[in-house]
Design a protein around this motif. Sequence first.
Motif, PDB file in Angstrom:
ATOM      1  N   VAL A  98       0.694  -1.309  -0.101  1.00 18.45           N
ATOM      2  CA  VAL A  98       0.025  -0.089   0.110  1.00 18.45           C
ATOM      3  C   VAL A  98       0.787   1.251  -0.004  1.00 18.45           C
ATOM      4  CG1 VAL A  98      -1.794   1.489   1.353  1.00 18.45           C
ATOM      5  CG2 VAL A  98      -1.896  -1.216   1.199  1.00 18.45           C
ATOM      6  N   ALA A  99       2.043   0.894   0.826  1.00 15.56           N
ATOM      7  CA  ALA A  99       2.948   2.335   0.799  1.00 15.56           C
ATOM      8  C   ALA A  99       3.456   2.686  -0.459  1.00 15.56           C
ATOM      9  CB  ALA A  99       3.711   2.008   1.981  1.00 15.56           C
ATOM     10  N   ILE A 100       3.984   1.463  -1.189  1.00 18.17           N
ATOM     11  CA  ILE A 100       4.618   1.598  -2.328  1.00 18.17           C
ATOM     12  C   ILE A 100       3.436   2.183  -3.585  1.00 18.17           C
ATOM     13  CG2 ILE A 100       5.502   0.462  -4.370  1.00 18.17           C
ATOM     14  CD1 ILE A 100       6.939  -1.356  -2.216  1.00 18.17           C
ATOM     15  N   ALA A 101       2.340   1.696  -3.381  1.00 20.89           N
ATOM     16  CA  ALA A 101       1.269   2.271  -4.348  1.00 20.89           C
ATOM     17  C   ALA A 101       1.061   3.826  -4.101  1.00 20.89           C
ATOM     18  CB  ALA A 101       0.108   1.476  -4.150  1.00 20.89           C
ATOM     19  N   THR A 102       1.022   4.286  -2.917  1.00 22.63           N
ATOM     20  CA  THR A 102       0.650   5.570  -2.652  1.00 22.63           C
ATOM     21  C   THR A 102       1.929   6.529  -3.118  1.00 22.63           C
ATOM     22  OG1 THR A 102      -0.368   4.641  -0.829  1.00 22.63           O
ATOM     23  CG2 THR A 102      -0.121   7.000  -0.774  1.00 22.63           C
ATOM     24  N   ALA A 103       3.121   5.816  -2.508  1.00 24.13           N
ATOM     25  CA  ALA A 103       4.469   6.564  -2.897  1.00 24.13           C
ATOM     26  C   ALA A 103       4.451   6.789  -4.508  1.00 24.13           C
ATOM     27  CB  ALA A 103       5.538   6.096  -2.266  1.00 24.13           C
ATOM     28  N   ILE A 142       5.626  18.980  -1.104  1.00 24.13           N
ATOM     29  CA  ILE A 142       4.790  18.654  -0.035  1.00 24.13           C
ATOM     30  C   ILE A 142       4.552  17.111  -0.501  1.00 24.13           C
ATOM     31  CG2 ILE A 142       2.622  18.519   0.747  1.00 24.13           C
ATOM     32  CD1 ILE A 142       2.597  21.520   0.392  1.00 24.13           C
ATOM     33  N   LEU A 143       4.040  16.784  -1.900  1.00 25.14           N
ATOM     34  CA  LEU A 143       3.854  15.412  -2.147  1.00 25.14           C
ATOM     35  C   LEU A 143       5.163  14.572  -1.952  1.00 25.14           C
ATOM     36  CD1 LEU A 143       1.904  16.016  -5.712  1.00 25.14           C
ATOM     37  CD2 LEU A 143       1.313  15.626  -3.368  1.00 25.14           C
ATOM     38  N   LEU A 144       6.284  15.080  -2.332  1.00 29.50           N
ATOM     39  CA  LEU A 144       7.464  13.905  -2.169  1.00 29.50           C
ATOM     40  C   LEU A 144       7.741  13.649  -0.570  1.00 29.50           C
ATOM     41  CD1 LEU A 144      10.029  15.178  -4.724  1.00 29.50           C
ATOM     42  CD2 LEU A 144       8.658  13.186  -4.702  1.00 29.50           C
ATOM     43  N   VAL A 145       7.372  14.706   0.013  1.00 29.47           N
ATOM     44  CA  VAL A 145       7.665  14.675   1.576  1.00 29.47           C
ATOM     45  C   VAL A 145       6.350  13.461   2.207  1.00 29.47           C
ATOM     46  CG1 VAL A 145       7.416  15.736   3.929  1.00 29.47           C
ATOM     47  CG2 VAL A 145       8.819  16.615   2.044  1.00 29.47           C
ATOM     48  N   ILE A 146       5.255  13.657   1.653  1.00 28.55           N
ATOM     49  CA  ILE A 146       4.294  12.764   2.170  1.00 28.55           C
ATOM     50  C   ILE A 146       4.622  11.409   1.862  1.00 28.55           C
ATOM     51  CG2 ILE A 146       1.755  12.125   2.035  1.00 28.55           C
ATOM     52  CD1 ILE A 146       1.017  15.141   1.930  1.00 28.55           C
ATOM     53  N   SER A 147       4.985  11.192   0.526  1.00 26.77           N
ATOM     54  CA  SER A 147       5.399   9.923   0.074  1.00 26.77           C
ATOM     55  C   SER A 147       6.469   9.298   0.600  1.00 26.77           C
ATOM     56  CB  SER A 147       5.414   9.743  -1.475  1.00 26.77           C
ATOM     57  OG  SER A 147       6.735  10.377  -1.882  1.00 26.77           O
ATOM     58  N   GLY A 148       7.559  10.156   1.011  1.00 27.86           N
ATOM     59  CA  GLY A 148       8.628   9.731   1.815  1.00 27.86           C
ATOM     60  C   GLY A 148       8.242   9.530   3.136  1.00 27.86           C
ATOM     61  N   LEU A 149       7.324  10.187   4.007  1.00 28.20           N
ATOM     62  CA  LEU A 149       6.736   9.587   5.370  1.00 28.20           C
ATOM     63  C   LEU A 149       6.173   8.258   5.240  1.00 28.20           C
ATOM     64  CD1 LEU A 149       5.623  13.175   6.654  1.00 28.20           C
ATOM     65  CD2 LEU A 149       7.764  11.881   7.031  1.00 28.20           C
ATOM     66  N   ILE A 150       5.217   8.198   4.145  1.00 26.30           N
ATOM     67  CA  ILE A 150       4.424   6.746   4.087  1.00 26.30           C
ATOM     68  C   ILE A 150       5.187   5.816   4.093  1.00 26.30           C
ATOM     69  CG2 ILE A 150       2.878   5.583   2.555  1.00 26.30           C
ATOM     70  CD1 ILE A 150       1.274   8.171   2.329  1.00 26.30           C
ATOM     71  N   LEU A 151       6.443   5.854   3.302  1.00 26.29           N
ATOM     72  CA  LEU A 151       7.557   4.859   2.838  1.00 26.29           C
ATOM     73  C   LEU A 151       8.227   4.756   4.108  1.00 26.29           C
ATOM     74  CD1 LEU A 151       9.191   5.139  -0.389  1.00 26.29           C
ATOM     75  CD2 LEU A 151       7.680   3.430   0.327  1.00 26.29           C
TER      76      LEU A 151
END
Lengths: 219, 800
Positions: B27-32, B292-301
């Motif tokens: 799920v994290a990879i899909a979102t990221a 912001i998007l990159l940070v969020i995807s980084g946080l999720i990963l």
Amino acid sequence: MIKLEQLFKWYSQGNNRSFVLKDINLSIEAGDFVSIMGPSGSGKSTLLNVIGMLDEPNEGKYYFMGEDVLAMKTKKRNQLFQAHMGYVFQSYHLIDELTVYENIETPLIYKNLSSADRKAIVSDLLDRFHIVGKKDLFPAQLSGGQQQIVGIARALAGSPKVLLADEPTGNLNSKQGEEIMELFTQLNKDGVTIIQVTHSEKNAAYGHRILEMLDGQIK
Amino acid sequence: MLSHIKSRIPRLLRSPISWVQLIGFAVAIATATILYLTAMFELSFDSFHTNKERIGLLYMRSEERGAIISNSSMAPPLAPLVSKELPEVEASTRVLNAQMMLRHGDKEIASELKYVDASFLKIFSFPMDQGNETALDNQDGLVINEAMAESLFGSKQVLGKAVELNINGNWESRIITGVSSVNPRNSSISFSSLMRFEQSPNYKELENDWSYKNHAVYVKLKAQSIDAAGFQKATVAFINQHEKVAIEKLKRDGAKADANGAYLSLRILPLKDVHLSDIGKGEVETSKFPWILLVISGLILFIAGSNFVNLSLASAMTRIKEIGTRKTIGGSTFQLFMQFWMESAFICVLSLLLGLALASLLLPEYNATLNYQFKIAQLFSSLNISLFLAAFLLLTIITGGYPALRMANVNIINSLKGKSSVKSTYLQNSLTVLQFSIAMILCIATVIISYQLHYLSNRPLGFNKTEVISIPIGQGIDANLAIERMRNTLAAYPWVKSVSASDINLGRGRDGSTSTSRFGFDQDGTEIVTNYLTIDYDYLKTLGIKLLAGRDFDRQHKTDENAVLINKEMADLLGGPEKALNSTLEMDNNPTIVGIVDNFHFHDLKREVGPLTMGLPIGGFDLSYIFVRIHSSNLQQSLKQVEDTWKSINPKASIAASYLDENTQNLYNNDRRIAKIVIAGASVAIAISCLGLFALTLLLINGKIKEIGIRKVLGSSITNIILLLSKNFLMLIGLAFLISTPIAWLLMTRWLEAFAFRIAIQWWMFALAGGIALGFAMLTVAWQTFKAARVNPASTLKEN
């Protein structure tokens, strides 16, 4: 005090029933000291668990202090048993993260006693079993015999009428085992009904009465 | 080694812990992946131009009445002089937006036209299908794009063919000198046709007019990269010479000089920042949206990765005996490490595949909601593959390698006795706290953003936006005539209350355009800058705007053709309503102020209501939008009837009508988009954190089965046991709440500052977000612990 009538317990395996307890009829009076003996798998522990209501029979009647236990509601039954029974285990089952003092105190917390009351009772028990000096130690720092003494002290904290012991000396050497048996004898003299499961003839002899079990039946 | 993995696979797939790791990671990879695609798209704007490092957009900056004003609209003489007089500049081009009707045979199509200079095609690298960068070298050159060619001619091979243009109402024939490809989607300049700037309306009169600013100017510098500060310094003399009049005015009106002592400065915005920047109010700032998007995807990963580590470590405890046995039969630490690492890597690879599959399943929905056109195949560019591979390897090494190393290093004797546990409570706890801190920050952001958007859509705007339909008039019909006909036709419907029009829409309609018209004039010796709106009769009535003093325009008063209405803000500028009413403004034609209306939000709520002057269309700008106030119980049907009427009057109308409610909502589409992504990120973060919590609980319970049994025998109630097991988690989540609150407060305060009208951050927002996170965590923990607490102690306390 305890009366079992035509008690059965079984496990279903397909269409077959494999019986663990078969037609048990037993009566134990207050102040008795009963030893249950028998080979592995003969149903000793199961019988003890049923008496302590940790396990339920499939059929039969169980009267405790004159009341029909199996007809009671679970909540009431739990209250009844928690108030009147204490349990001692072969491998002590102390809580590793708690000190000796805290282990003994735990059942009192569950009984919602005030902290002053708890302190009085625990101190009294520590005194009685000569383990005051060890009260701040953790179970891992005690020998097996000492751990079992703490286990018994904990079982007695709620001042039960009946003490159920499943191979209380099974993990101990003979000297430690003797000490525990002496303790049981003393407790019995003080009025506690004791039911113990044991492999040892010598320890069984401490009881007033010995029940031999084989294949789920009392001989 | 491989045989080990082979034999482990069935066991791995049977363990619920592996599945939690697998699904959480996938799920994290899909979102990221999706967020990464979005961010890279936003960052890739205008990157296809060969000279992208050397191209920039010019803008002027000044500070008037305490407000910094950045403006990229330039006067016609500027661009040629910039090329001629500034040695830094290699070439420049003007870019003026317009619309043009093109005709070939019986096909007539409106095209998005840009009037540009000949150098436009040389500065930029818009791909050409036919013709080349010299296509606009001649004054009458015309470039159309291939989609336009296809629609007009049914073929792309149209070089040298003639097409008709509607110039000032007359059809004129032109030869097509170039065909461009359709603009790349990541181009900030879009057009379907290009003509020379000299062909724009009124070019001759405006050629040397420094006060008429209506187009953008892009320059290509001689240097290999753009030095914005250096450029600003280099243009000081140039601006002082050519904008002398404007600078004098600024000085007189008390404008403030910038750090270099300039009242008006010419600055450059690098091309790569143009798409993400907002020129107009305040200093030009580049949007952080992609970051912001990159940070969020980084946080999720990160959350998923720490989950993975946590679970590997925790499940290692159940395998201590296995490790000991393996060591006694001769497994070296390195071999054991490799085994565990390969197990982790196996799950990681599965997660990657599952994650990418999930992403490609979600993309169509995502594209539809947020108006993107992403495909999973876009990931397979060399840059993306190497980035992904690097990130993936790093993740596997950390998430798989660390626990493997810890497990492989345990003491043999202890592990055989089953005594040693891989103690990592500290690390596990910190990771759990971090996970929940991140999840809670996103949760708090969700609450605050949603509430702000709710506030924006419900704030009184000063006009009544419900039951008003706005219709863009568009090209190809005389506006005044169209409005008259609409009025007459709609008069037949009893549910139509009134009809009016203006030159600027309220909110953002289906044509997607918003605009502002401002100009300044001298009144009693000071310059007054006002927004200007051309309106038709009945404007106040149609939109429900409150009249404070004076009267509305009236068809009976012939002199109203030279009268204006102003808003309260403007009246205050003129010295108060009493003084302003019935006085004349010293602008063109010296109109009389006949009425003062209450302030209403003709802009979005990011800005304060500015001064506004409204006049009838005579001599002003054309009307472009019709407003129809209706009163009806079936809004959809009424909209359709109004639209049908409009179609019968203007059969060429191509842009749909819309309700003003919708238009005002559309102003915040960008914010809503951020909100959607933050909400999605928060949900994913919470879901993954809870998955991790679920598995940790499972393991905790496994380790405590006996203790639970003992406690039950000692008389503990089920509630007591649930409390005992979740106490630790509750504390961790509480700690996460304490950490996340100040961070979220800081971040959201900054976000809210972009709005002139904003909510105050209140304690309940934090409580709500914390409650949501806590609630989900408790649900996760409680069910497991409840089950564990109900187990019969006789079965867990069995000896041997």
